[in-house]
Design a protein around this motif. Structure first.
Motif, PDB file in Angstrom:
ATOM      1  N   ARG A 222       0.842  -1.208   0.000  1.00 19.88           N
ATOM      2  CA  ARG A 222       0.000   0.000   0.000  1.00 19.88           C
ATOM      3  C   ARG A 222       0.879   1.262   0.000  1.00 19.88           C
ATOM      4  O   ARG A 222       0.588   2.234  -0.698  1.00 19.88           O
ATOM      5  N   LYS A 223       1.918   1.206   0.762  1.00 18.18           N
ATOM      6  CA  LYS A 223       2.841   2.338   0.837  1.00 18.18           C
ATOM      7  C   LYS A 223       3.467   2.640  -0.529  1.00 18.18           C
ATOM      8  O   LYS A 223       3.732   3.797  -0.866  1.00 18.18           O
ATOM      9  N   ASN A 224       3.649   1.591  -1.330  1.00 18.44           N
ATOM     10  CA  ASN A 224       4.276   1.746  -2.641  1.00 18.44           C
ATOM     11  C   ASN A 224       3.263   1.967  -3.763  1.00 18.44           C
ATOM     12  O   ASN A 224       3.614   1.864  -4.948  1.00 18.44           O
ATOM     13  N   GLY A 225       2.016   2.242  -3.405  1.00 19.89           N
ATOM     14  CA  GLY A 225       1.010   2.554  -4.413  1.00 19.89           C
ATOM     15  C   GLY A 225       0.388   1.355  -5.090  1.00 19.89           C
ATOM     16  O   GLY A 225      -0.303   1.496  -6.106  1.00 19.89           O
ATOM     17  N   LEU A 226       0.600   0.152  -4.545  1.00 19.64           N
ATOM     18  CA  LEU A 226      -0.006  -1.061  -5.101  1.00 19.64           C
ATOM     19  C   LEU A 226      -1.364  -1.300  -4.443  1.00 19.64           C
ATOM     20  O   LEU A 226      -1.704  -0.667  -3.440  1.00 19.64           O
ATOM     21  N   LEU A 227      -2.153  -2.222  -5.012  1.00 13.65           N
ATOM     22  CA  LEU A 227      -3.535  -2.415  -4.554  1.00 13.65           C
ATOM     23  C   LEU A 227      -3.743  -3.834  -4.038  1.00 13.65           C
ATOM     24  O   LEU A 227      -4.046  -4.748  -4.805  1.00 13.65           O
ATOM     25  N   PRO A 228      -3.580  -4.072  -2.734  1.00 13.39           N
ATOM     26  CA  PRO A 228      -3.885  -5.397  -2.178  1.00 13.39           C
ATOM     27  C   PRO A 228      -5.361  -5.739  -2.392  1.00 13.39           C
ATOM     28  O   PRO A 228      -6.244  -4.917  -2.138  1.00 13.39           O
ATOM     29  N   ALA A 229      -5.618  -6.960  -2.858  1.00  8.11           N
ATOM     30  CA  ALA A 229      -6.995  -7.371  -3.164  1.00  8.11           C
ATOM     31  C   ALA A 229      -7.463  -8.543  -2.326  1.00  8.11           C
ATOM     32  O   ALA A 229      -8.629  -8.595  -1.930  1.00  8.11           O
ATOM     33  N   GLY A 230      -6.591  -9.522  -2.081  1.00  9.72           N
ATOM     34  CA  GLY A 230      -7.065 -10.694  -1.359  1.00  9.72           C
ATOM     35  C   GLY A 230      -5.944 -11.615  -0.944  1.00  9.72           C
ATOM     36  O   GLY A 230      -4.781 -11.451  -1.329  1.00  9.72           O
ATOM     37  N   ILE A 231      -6.333 -12.610  -0.153  1.00 12.22           N
ATOM     38  CA  ILE A 231      -5.403 -13.606   0.380  1.00 12.22           C
ATOM     39  C   ILE A 231      -5.972 -14.983   0.081  1.00 12.22           C
ATOM     40  O   ILE A 231      -7.180 -15.214   0.216  1.00 12.22           O
ATOM     41  N   ILE A 232      -5.096 -15.901  -0.332  1.00 16.18           N
ATOM     42  CA  ILE A 232      -5.508 -17.288  -0.545  1.00 16.18           C
ATOM     43  C   ILE A 232      -4.826 -18.146   0.506  1.00 16.18           C
ATOM     44  O   ILE A 232      -3.599 -18.275   0.530  1.00 16.18           O
TER      45      ILE A 232
END
Length: 475
Positions: A222-232
């Motif tokens: 998140r800090k690097n501008g990426l978009l976490p969506a989910g965990i498997i």
């Protein structure tokens, strides 16, 4: 083929199936054929004229059956089982005869409503809360793809299907290195990209992903501008049974608003036994859960159940409603094609209905408890043998081992040769994997009609052939 011939050959096929299953113990589990051997025995061009069924059936017996690996063999200890209890085979006869396309409620109302009922039966059997609804997918691969697409769409505020991913932020999905390669494929097909599947470090007996490392990776992304969506999360991974702490994963996910999919394709069947449910403690907090009755439970392939906490999110991701697929004048119906990637759907619920009624949950629990007990007993016996080491302790009925006699320089090569020698022998069938960079041998008990004597024979074969393989290498 007229009705009388259809009757004759249907009866013959059914009788052949019974004789085949009765004689499996007398066959090698894996065929003794060379690559291309079967292909060379089959005509290179299609027939112009019709051929008699007698000739076709004779060729089936002479050319096809000898080249088959016998997945219903009681000493099939490789991969995970693909059980087809006889009662589920009977149900599949009926499904094949009706040949219904069950994509919508109106195209087969009974198929849709039976699916609703038996999936809820399974929810109750596994101890999942009423908040979960479910659908029968063809495989865990499809269920995982549906879950990944849903987590992608939710993260993109439902704009991915419409606008594509070219202008979207890089989506991130998190898992351990113990998950099945179907997760990789789902990430590819969903357009997320392999580089955005983040492998979280693992530890402990069951190689669970570290919750602390998981949370740190999400925060950093998140800090690097990426978009976490989910965990498997994984429960009973294919290699050596890797199992995440589902409750801890769910807790991290809730803090960060991420979707959680739990892959329990094999191990989920064991959750009909209350004493094994600690392996997926916290599963009630997941968004999606998949398990395969066609693996350990006895429903003939294909039959994979995906439980979903919020079906509307899944439908919003996958449903397309052209005019010709609408059912007019009826409200509140379920069209399960809107819950899955393929439009076409087989009548998969019938075999599960037959299976559950013919065996009852207690009968199925007894089978699973036997497999777990026999496998744990085999691990203990092998662990006491000279030159054997148990490389991963049993997770339910799956463990791994390694033969390490003195004087053998290349133990990886030795163990791979041992697996091949065991499989050439034909009495049992095993597979290999890599664990911490080393070649090891997997064993799992799970075939529907296996007995304790079959597992005892596995011990005898493994020990005898290990000694035979080790002698030349040690000299």
């Amino acid at each position: 083929m007229d009705s009388e011939a259809f009757r004759q050959w249907s009866l013959k096929a059914a009788e052949w199936g019974v004789d085949y299953r009765d004689g499996l113990r007398d066959r090698p589990v894996r065929p003794k054929v060379e690559p291309g051997q079967v292909l060379a025995s089959i005509a290179a061009s299609p027939p112009e004229a019709a051929e008699p069924m007698e000739a076709i059936f004779a060729d089936f017996e002479a050319k096809i059956v000898p080249g088959m690996t016998h997945w219903q063999h009681p000493r099939f200890f490789a991969y995970f089982p693909a059980n087809a209890a006889p009662v589920s085979v009977v149900a599949e006869y009926l499904v094949s005869a009706m040949a219904a396309q069950c994509m919508l409620w109106q195209t087969s109302p009974a198929a849709t409503e039976l699916e609703t009922r038996v999936v809820d039966w399974m929810r109750q059997a596994l101890g999942l809360p009423e908040a979960f609804a479910g659908v029968i997918q063809d495989s865990a691969s499809s269920a995982t793809l549906a879950a990944v697409l849903t987590m992608r769409e939710r993260a993109l505020d439902w704009q991915g299907n419409k606008s594509g991913l070219s202008d979207a932020p890089r989506i991130r999905v998190y898992c351990s290195d113990q998950v099945h390669t179907s997760i990789d494929r789902a990430i590819w097909i969903a357009g997320i990209g392999e580089d955005n599947l983040v492998r979280i470090p693992t530890g402990g007996r069951f190689r669970a992903m570290s919750p602390e490392a998981l949370e740190a990776a999400i925060v950093e992304d998140r800090k690097n501008g990426l978009l976490p969506a989910g965990i498997i999360a994984c429960v009973g991974g294919t290699s050596v049974g890797g199992t995440d702490d589902v409750a801890a994963v769910v807790e991290v996910a809730k803090r960060h608003g991420l979707y959680v999919h739990v892959d329990a394709a094999w191990a989920g069947s064991a959750m009909i036994c209350p004493e094994f449910r600690h392996f997926w403690a916290g599963v009630e907090g997941a968004d999606s859960v998949v398990f395969n009755p066609h693996k350990w439970l006895g429903a003939q392939f294909d039959c994979s159940i995906q439980f979903i906490r919020d079906p509307e999110s899944l439908v919003r991701t996958l449903a397309i409603r052209p005019e010709f697929l609408k059912t007019h004048g009826l409200d509140g119906i379920t069209n399960y094609s809107e819950w899955s990637v393929p439009l076409g759907r087989r009548f998969r619920a019938l075999k599960l209905w037959f299976l559950l009624r013919a065996h009852g949950l207690e009968g199925l629990r007894t089978m699973i408890r036997n497999h777990v007990g026999w496998s744990q007993g085999l691990a203990q016996r092998l662990g006491r043998e000279a030159d054997f080491e148990i490389t991963s302790e049993p997770m339910l009925s799956l463990f791994s081992f390694r033969h390490a006699p003195a004087g053998v320089d290349d133990l990886d090569r030795h163990n791979l040769a041992l697996v091949e020698a065991i499989n050439r022998d034909g009495r049992i069938y095993l597979t290999q994997t890599r664990l911490d960079g080393r070649a090891v041998i997997r064993f799992q008990a799970g075939q529907f009609e296996a007995t304790e004597a079959d597992v005892d024979q596995a011990f005898e074969v493994i020990v005898a052939l290990a000694r035979a393989e080790g002698e030349p290498a040690a000299n």
